[in-house]
Motif scaffolding. Structure first.
Motif, short mmCIF file in Angstrom:
data_model
loop_
_atom_site.label_atom_id
_atom_site.label_comp_id
_atom_site.label_asym_id
_atom_site.label_seq_id
_atom_site.Cartn_x
_atom_site.Cartn_y
_atom_site.Cartn_z
N GLU A 14 -14.91 31.20 22.53
CA GLU A 14 -14.89 32.80 22.53
C GLU A 14 -14.72 33.86 21.44
O GLU A 14 -14.78 34.45 21.75
CB GLU A 14 -13.84 32.67 23.99
CG GLU A 14 -14.71 31.52 25.50
CD GLU A 14 -14.84 32.78 25.85
OE1 GLU A 14 -15.16 33.50 25.80
OE2 GLU A 14 -14.89 32.52 27.82
N THR A 15 -13.75 32.86 20.96
CA THR A 15 -13.23 33.97 19.93
C THR A 15 -14.59 34.25 18.87
O THR A 15 -14.82 35.63 18.51
CB THR A 15 -12.13 33.29 18.69
OG1 THR A 15 -11.28 32.56 19.47
CG2 THR A 15 -12.02 34.63 17.64
N ALA A 16 -15.21 33.65 18.75
CA ALA A 16 -16.42 33.67 17.29
C ALA A 16 -17.09 34.92 18.39
O ALA A 16 -18.29 36.26 18.04
CB ALA A 16 -17.51 33.14 17.30
N TYR A 17 -17.70 35.14 19.63
CA TYR A 17 -18.68 35.66 20.24
C TYR A 17 -18.41 36.67 21.11
O TYR A 17 -18.70 37.41 20.56
CB TYR A 17 -18.96 34.41 22.16
CG TYR A 17 -20.48 34.99 22.50
CD1 TYR A 17 -21.72 35.91 21.76
CD2 TYR A 17 -19.66 36.30 23.92
CE1 TYR A 17 -22.48 37.15 22.75
CE2 TYR A 17 -20.84 36.66 24.96
CZ TYR A 17 -22.12 37.01 23.85
OH TYR A 17 -22.90 38.04 25.08
N ASN A 18 -17.07 36.57 20.99
CA ASN A 18 -16.27 37.70 22.20
C ASN A 18 -14.77 37.93 22.25
O ASN A 18 -14.14 38.08 23.16
CB ASN A 18 -16.51 36.98 23.78
CG ASN A 18 -16.78 38.81 25.10
OD1 ASN A 18 -17.19 39.22 25.09
ND2 ASN A 18 -16.89 37.79 26.47
N ARG A 19 -14.80 38.28 20.93
CA ARG A 19 -13.09 37.85 20.06
C ARG A 19 -12.08 39.36 20.96
O ARG A 19 -11.50 38.83 21.71
CB ARG A 19 -12.97 38.35 18.86
CG ARG A 19 -11.16 38.38 18.32
CD ARG A 19 -11.16 38.79 16.65
NE ARG A 19 -12.21 38.12 16.36
CZ ARG A 19 -11.15 37.00 15.53
NH1 ARG A 19 -10.15 36.29 15.69
NH2 ARG A 19 -11.94 35.96 15.14
N GLU A 186 -13.65 46.51 27.44
CA GLU A 186 -15.39 45.96 27.44
C GLU A 186 -15.36 45.45 26.03
O GLU A 186 -14.66 45.06 25.10
CB GLU A 186 -15.62 48.04 26.57
CG GLU A 186 -15.74 48.61 27.95
CD GLU A 186 -16.81 48.65 28.86
OE1 GLU A 186 -17.88 47.46 28.35
OE2 GLU A 186 -16.62 49.46 29.18
N GLY A 187 -16.46 44.72 25.75
CA GLY A 187 -17.23 43.87 24.55
C GLY A 187 -18.06 43.42 24.90
O GLY A 187 -18.67 43.72 25.59
N HIS A 188 -19.10 42.30 24.42
CA HIS A 188 -20.25 41.76 24.48
C HIS A 188 -20.36 40.90 25.51
O HIS A 188 -21.03 41.61 26.25
CB HIS A 188 -20.28 40.27 22.90
CG HIS A 188 -20.16 40.85 21.94
ND1 HIS A 188 -21.42 41.31 21.30
CD2 HIS A 188 -19.90 40.75 20.67
CE1 HIS A 188 -21.37 41.35 19.41
NE2 HIS A 188 -20.66 40.82 19.75
N MET A 189 -19.32 40.17 25.65
CA MET A 189 -19.39 40.09 27.93
C MET A 189 -18.34 40.85 28.11
O MET A 189 -16.66 39.86 28.19
CB MET A 189 -19.89 38.66 27.94
CG MET A 189 -20.30 38.39 29.38
SD MET A 189 -19.81 36.69 29.74
CE MET A 189 -21.73 36.13 28.42
#
Length: 199
Positions: A14-19, A186-189
């Motif tokens: 989760e941290t790597a993709y969507n911290r 807001e963020g990647h996902m």
């Protein structure tokens, strides 16, 4: 069980993709707590949101169906003396109704075959005037988010629903919750946080 298998790697993934969203969701949910609150968290996972709830409330009961996730949460929450961890099914929480000031169910509603039953159980557990807080990842038509959902499904995770913001709002309206309020991290996902006040 899928969640037991991935529990030790969940925070890293989760941290790597969507911290930004992973941390921001907990911070926002934590900001909704009052110091006098007794809080129930369902599907607490590794305690990612729990760590922001615990310092802002009087008491937190954090539950999850997965023992693996609860083991990870226990490590993260050991510094708090106001937290109790329990294994429990979100569909059937064994405690009296109206006991909690806030009930939180993070990133689980889209995985459930009977979300209406889960919402009914959460509503049973919160006191009149209390709040049901439901953060859920949404797909804002970003290619990376769609690819991530497909990757997770390939690993064995099954999504019952794939929400965007409008379909998420409609979902709660269809369940009879006309006055829910929404906040998007807001963020990647992105994560949409629905806040329902029990009448």
């Amino acid at each position: 069980m899928y969640w037991d298998k991935i529990s030790s790697m969940y925070d890293f993934f989760e941290t790597a993709y969507n911290r930004k969203v992973f941390r921001g969701t907990g911070a926002y949910v934590g900001s909704l707590m009052d110091p006098s609150d007794t809080v129930l968290e369902c599907a607490c996972g590794t305690g990612a949101i729990s760590v922001d709830i615990a310092p802002n409330c009087r008491r937190l009961v954090a539950t999850d169906f997965s023992q693996g996730m609860l083991k990870q949460a226990a490590k993260k929450l050991q510094r708090f003396d106001n937290v109790r961890l329990r294994q429990a099914d979100i569909m059937h929480i064994k405690c009296r109704g109206g006991r909690f000031d806030k009930v939180v169910a993070g990133n689980v509603i889209h995985l459930l075959p009977d979300p209406a039953g889960a919402l009914a159980e959460l509503e049973r557990l919160v006191r009149p005037g209390g709040k049901i807080i439901i953060p859920t990842y949404i797909n804002m038509a970003k290619k990376s988010a769609g690819l991530m959902v497909k990757a997770l499904e390939a690993c064995g995770l099954h999504f019952e629903r794939d929400f965007d913001l409008e379909s998420y709002k409609q979902f709660f309206k269809d369940m009879g919750y006309e006055n829910a309020e929404y906040h998007v991290v807001e963020g990647h996902m992105p994560c949409a946080v629905a806040v329902i006040t029990k009448q």
